[in-house]
Design a protein around this motif. Structure first.
Motif, PDB file in Angstrom:
ATOM      1  N   TYR A   1     -29.566 137.975  12.601  1.00 52.23           N
ATOM      2  CA  TYR A   1     -28.968 139.100  13.282  1.00 52.23           C
ATOM      3  C   TYR A   1     -28.194 138.590  14.488  1.00 52.23           C
ATOM      4  N   ASN A   2     -27.019 139.140  14.699  1.00 51.92           N
ATOM      5  CA  ASN A   2     -26.202 138.764  15.851  1.00 51.92           C
ATOM      6  C   ASN A   2     -26.569 139.664  17.029  1.00 51.92           C
ATOM      7  N   VAL A   3     -26.905 139.031  18.128  1.00 52.87           N
ATOM      8  CA  VAL A   3     -27.278 139.769  19.331  1.00 52.87           C
ATOM      9  C   VAL A   3     -26.196 139.542  20.370  1.00 52.87           C
ATOM     10  N   ASN A   4     -25.711 140.612  20.934  1.00 50.82           N
ATOM     11  CA  ASN A   4     -24.708 140.525  21.981  1.00 50.82           C
ATOM     12  C   ASN A   4     -25.443 140.422  23.314  1.00 50.82           C
ATOM     13  N   TYR A   5     -25.689 139.188  23.748  1.00 51.38           N
ATOM     14  CA  TYR A   5     -26.480 138.964  24.954  1.00 51.38           C
ATOM     15  C   TYR A   5     -25.757 139.414  26.212  1.00 51.38           C
ATOM     16  N   SER A   6     -24.441 139.312  26.236  1.00 56.87           N
ATOM     17  CA  SER A   6     -23.711 139.738  27.430  1.00 56.87           C
ATOM     18  C   SER A   6     -23.813 141.250  27.622  1.00 56.87           C
ATOM     19  N   ALA A   7     -23.752 142.018  26.524  1.00 55.06           N
ATOM     20  CA  ALA A   7     -23.908 143.469  26.632  1.00 55.06           C
ATOM     21  C   ALA A   7     -25.334 143.825  27.047  1.00 55.06           C
ATOM     22  N   LEU A   8     -26.302 143.096  26.534  1.00 50.53           N
ATOM     23  CA  LEU A   8     -27.695 143.325  26.909  1.00 50.53           C
ATOM     24  C   LEU A   8     -27.916 143.019  28.380  1.00 50.53           C
ATOM     25  N   GLU A   9     -27.318 141.936  28.854  1.00 50.83           N
ATOM     26  CA  GLU A   9     -27.447 141.574  30.257  1.00 50.83           C
ATOM     27  C   GLU A   9     -26.797 142.624  31.160  1.00 50.83           C
ATOM     28  N   ARG A  10     -25.641 143.148  30.755  1.00 48.65           N
ATOM     29  CA  ARG A  10     -24.986 144.199  31.544  1.00 48.65           C
ATOM     30  C   ARG A  10     -25.854 145.448  31.590  1.00 48.65           C
ATOM     31  N   GLU A  11     -26.436 145.806  30.467  1.00 51.43           N
ATOM     32  CA  GLU A  11     -27.270 147.014  30.423  1.00 51.43           C
ATOM     33  C   GLU A  11     -28.511 146.864  31.288  1.00 51.43           C
ATOM     34  N   LEU A  12     -29.137 145.711  31.233  1.00 52.73           N
ATOM     35  CA  LEU A  12     -30.349 145.496  32.013  1.00 52.73           C
ATOM     36  C   LEU A  12     -30.039 145.241  33.479  1.00 52.73           C
ATOM     37  N   GLY A  13     -28.851 144.815  33.781  1.00 49.44           N
ATOM     38  CA  GLY A  13     -28.481 144.515  35.150  1.00 49.44           C
ATOM     39  C   GLY A  13     -28.295 145.745  36.006  1.00 49.44           C
ATOM     40  N   HIS A  14     -28.110 146.908  35.420  1.00 45.70           N
ATOM     41  CA  HIS A  14     -27.881 148.129  36.180  1.00 45.70           C
ATOM     42  C   HIS A  14     -29.162 148.723  36.752  1.00 45.70           C
ATOM     43  N   HIS A  15     -30.304 148.226  36.340  1.00 46.67           N
ATOM     44  CA  HIS A  15     -31.574 148.775  36.809  1.00 46.67           C
ATOM     45  C   HIS A  15     -32.040 148.026  38.043  1.00 46.67           C
ATOM     46  N   ASP A  16     -32.828 148.693  38.860  1.00 47.17           N
ATOM     47  CA  ASP A  16     -33.404 148.059  40.036  1.00 47.17           C
ATOM     48  C   ASP A  16     -34.421 147.014  39.616  1.00 47.17           C
ATOM     49  N   ASP A  17     -34.614 146.029  40.473  1.00 48.25           N
ATOM     50  CA  ASP A  17     -35.588 144.988  40.178  1.00 48.25           C
ATOM     51  C   ASP A  17     -37.019 145.508  40.292  1.00 48.25           C
ATOM     52  N   GLU A  18     -37.223 146.480  41.175  1.00 52.32           N
ATOM     53  CA  GLU A  18     -38.565 146.994  41.396  1.00 52.32           C
ATOM     54  C   GLU A  18     -38.833 148.169  40.459  1.00 52.32           C
TER      55      GLU A  18
END
Length: 64
Positions: A22-39
């Motif tokens: 399966y091809n995973v788009n890691y850059s899109a995943l990183e962008r999606e997860l990057g919008h959330h707060d760390d805490e």
């Protein structure tokens, strides 16, 4: 007769999961997860008693 079909279907699905890549788009995943707060914020925390709190707290007496 139904068990044979069911087993064949499960075998087919297991082979697909094992051998397909399966091809995973890691850059899109990183962008999606990057919008959330760390805490982590628990939005339901104020509605329930903590496990380590005393049972005589105001929340537990009002629920009785």
């Amino acid at each position: 007769m139904g068990r044979g079909r069911q087993k064949a279907k499960h075998t087919k699905i297991a082979r697909e999961l094992k051998y397909d890549t399966y091809n995973v788009n890691y850059s899109a995943l990183e962008r999606e997860l990057g919008h959330h707060d760390d805490e982590y914020v628990d939005k339901w925390a104020d509605q329930y008693n903590d496990e380590d709190e005393d049972e005589t707290s105001p929340l537990s007496s009002s629920q009785a």
